[in-house]
Design an enzyme around this catalytic site. Structure first.
Site, PDB file in Angstrom:
ATOM      1  N   ASP A  97      13.421  -2.863  13.431  1.00  0.00           N
ATOM      2  CA  ASP A  97      13.755  -2.509  12.051  1.00  0.00           C
ATOM      3  C   ASP A  97      14.401  -1.122  11.993  1.00  0.00           C
ATOM      4  O   ASP A  97      13.891  -0.201  11.347  1.00  0.00           O
ATOM      5  CB  ASP A  97      12.503  -2.552  11.173  1.00  0.00           C
ATOM      6  CG  ASP A  97      12.825  -2.401   9.683  1.00  0.00           C
ATOM      7  OD1 ASP A  97      13.984  -2.662   9.299  1.00  0.00           O
ATOM      8  OD2 ASP A  97      11.923  -2.023   8.918  1.00  0.00           O
ATOM      9  N   LYS A 104      -0.938   6.145   5.956  1.00  0.00           N
ATOM     10  CA  LYS A 104      -0.342   4.899   5.486  1.00  0.00           C
ATOM     11  C   LYS A 104      -1.458   3.936   5.101  1.00  0.00           C
ATOM     12  O   LYS A 104      -2.390   3.718   5.881  1.00  0.00           O
ATOM     13  CB  LYS A 104       0.535   4.284   6.575  1.00  0.00           C
ATOM     14  CG  LYS A 104       1.291   3.025   6.164  1.00  0.00           C
ATOM     15  CD  LYS A 104       2.203   2.574   7.302  1.00  0.00           C
ATOM     16  CE  LYS A 104       3.000   1.329   6.936  1.00  0.00           C
ATOM     17  NZ  LYS A 104       3.886   0.905   8.061  1.00  0.00           N
ATOM     18  N   GLY A 158       0.838  -1.195   0.000  1.00  0.00           N
ATOM     19  CA  GLY A 158       0.000   0.000   0.000  1.00  0.00           C
ATOM     20  C   GLY A 158       0.870   1.242   0.000  1.00  0.00           C
ATOM     21  O   GLY A 158       2.064   1.179   0.289  1.00  0.00           O
ATOM     22  N   GLY A 159       0.272   2.378  -0.292  1.00  0.00           N
ATOM     23  CA  GLY A 159       1.042   3.612  -0.406  1.00  0.00           C
ATOM     24  C   GLY A 159       1.189   4.354   0.909  1.00  0.00           C
ATOM     25  O   GLY A 159       0.600   4.000   1.933  1.00  0.00           O
TER      26      GLY A 159
END
Length: 477
Positions: A360, A249, A233-234
């Site tokens: 991350d 998001k 997704g963008g």
């Protein structure tokens, strides 16, 4: 990704044909059409009826599926194709499904679980109608290259080549081609949107309504810019009804898998994590605004954090790209690097005190504003310290032992964060993570080269080499 990186899929170190990849648990119809030929091609298994000859091009039909429904969807598709005599193919196994539907998969390939090749437009319409009825109520990812048929949530189609045809480019790459309505060779364009070659008319849908240049707005937000596209997704910059800048998001339905979790499941988890962090330590992570669903996708809205990623900051600030940079310029840059790393380290330590690990740590998840103030963003991988380590990480910024299930099971999340901080330090000095991971002594050559102008301060360099050539997973420090 399917074509550009396929030679790396079978082996992480050596170029291998994708056919040498273990497909994982194989997909196969429970009752394949009798007398049909089965074959393998790349990531696909195909089924051909006897005495059939495919035309060069036509209306392709695609069927998408969620991970859980794949085997059942394949059985239904196989039954329809067998009755109508339509050749089809499907992803050969679970590994390939995960690859094409992963967070970083190809947007023009994603969602395609089965592909059908009806020989005529009439046959295409018949198979579309049958599949719409047979798969009613079944949802799959939206295939971006296609147009959905009728009310179906998993059946779609596009016009394109049936048999491979390529034009060799000057750089050695191959451009997929097909025939235009006048018989000339034209590109077989694969865009992340429904596209028809000049002169081709869609016979399966009413003419689309004219679309103006109006702004994109829904759920009280006006979308101003695309910040990033991904298969999951963008990411967008938007404004709410009060005019406040917001970060939005998107998570696409039944897509963007990491392991067995799709993008929407991870976004829901991210929203809950943001709420917990904001309640415990406001400002440590972006402030959550809301989570909502529009059509088949889910959206997370947070405050908009200004700044540029650490990668962009490094490229714009490093003296290494200036031949005339002197020792004083390097020293100034190194001091800025140390201040930035100190801020990231402090924020990670605060996260650990709350019982969480970032996991991350990567330059795309660190924003720097105009006065070198740091904010951590994108808490998608943030997890409790006492939970098993998740699957999300960024190559080069995570310990190499995380590539194996055994290494991941033994890794301490605090060690993973410490490794990520060292990798950020290396990025700021010089980005050569893959080389250093395979040949740690290359860092000695880097230090020698830098010392000819201005060696990095010892505390900064010590952080760069902290885990050089490390094997195993040391505990927290």
């Amino acid at each position: 990704m399917l074509h550009d990186a396929a030679f790396l899929f079978a082996d992480p170190d050596y170029f291998q044909p994708v056919e040498r990849t273990d497909p994982g648990r194989r997909y196969a119809p429970a009752a394949p059409p009798a007398g049909w030929t089965r074959g393998e091609s790349g990531v696909w298994t195909y089924w051909m009826p006897p005495r059939v000859e495919l035309p060069e091009q036509g209306w392709k039909v695609h069927v998408s599926s969620s991970l859980d429904n794949a085997a059942l969807v394949l059985d239904l598709v196989s039954g329809v194709c067998g009755e109508l005599g339509v050749p089809f193919k499907h992803l050969a196994g679970r590994t390939f499904f995960g690859w094409l539907h992963s967070k970083h998969g190809s947007r023009v390939q994603s969602g395609k679980f089965c592909a059908l090749y009806p020989p005529t437009p009439q046959a295409a319409h018949e198979v579309l109608v049958r599949l719409e009825r047979s798969l009613a109520g079944i949802a799959g990812p939206y295939v971006l290259t296609d147009r959905r048929f009728g009310a179906s949530q998993c059946v779609s189609y596009r016009f394109g080549a049936f048999r491979p045809s390529y034009r060799l480019q000057a750089d050695g790459s191959k451009l997929p081609t097909m025939r235009g309505v006048d018989g000339t060779e034209i590109p077989d364009e694969r865009r992340p949107e429904f596209f028809l070659p000049a002169g081709v008319v869609d016979p399966f849908a009413p003419p689309p309504e004219p679309v103006g240049e109006s702004e994109v707005s829904f759920h009280g937000y006006t979308f101003e810019a695309v910040l990033r596209h991904s298969n999951a997704g963008g990411a967008y910059r938007a404004r709410d009804l009060a005019g406040n800048a917001r970060f939005v998001k998107e998570a696409r339905g039944h897509n963007g898998y990491v392991g067995v979790q799709d993008a929407r499941q991870r976004l829901e988890q991210e929203y809950l994590t943001l709420r917990a962090l904001h309640a415990a330590a406001p400002g440590l992570a972006p402030r959550p605004v809301e989570l909502f669903t529009e059509w088949e996708n889910t959206y997370l809205v947070t405050e908009f954090v200004p700044g540029r990623t650490l990668t962009s900051w490094m490229v714009a600030s490093t003296p290494l790209i200036h031949a005339s940079a002197d020792a004083a310029t390097f020293d100034g840059y190194y001091q800025r690097c140390r201040r930035i790393l100190e801020q990231v380290t402090e924020q990670i330590a605060a996260l650990h005190r709350l019982g969480y690990a970032f996991v991350d740590i990567s330059p795309g998840n660190v924003l720097i504003d105009d006065d070198d103030t740091v904010r951590l963003i994108d808490v998608e991988a943030v997890q409790r310290l006492d939970h098993p380590l998740g699957l999300l990480s960024t190559p080069g910024f995570a310990p190499p032992e995380l590539r194996t299930a055994a290494g991941r099971a033994q890794a301490d999340p605090r060690y993973v964060d410490a490794y990520g901080l060292a990798a950020l330090a290396q990025l700021l000095i010089f980005p050569m993570h893959e080389v250093a991971e395979r040949s740690p002594e290359s860092l000695d050559h880097l230090h020698a080269d830098l010392a000819e102008v201005a060696a990095p301060p010892k505390p900064l360099w010590d952080q760069v080499v902290r885990y050089r050539g490390a094997v195993g997973t040391p505990g927290p420090s």
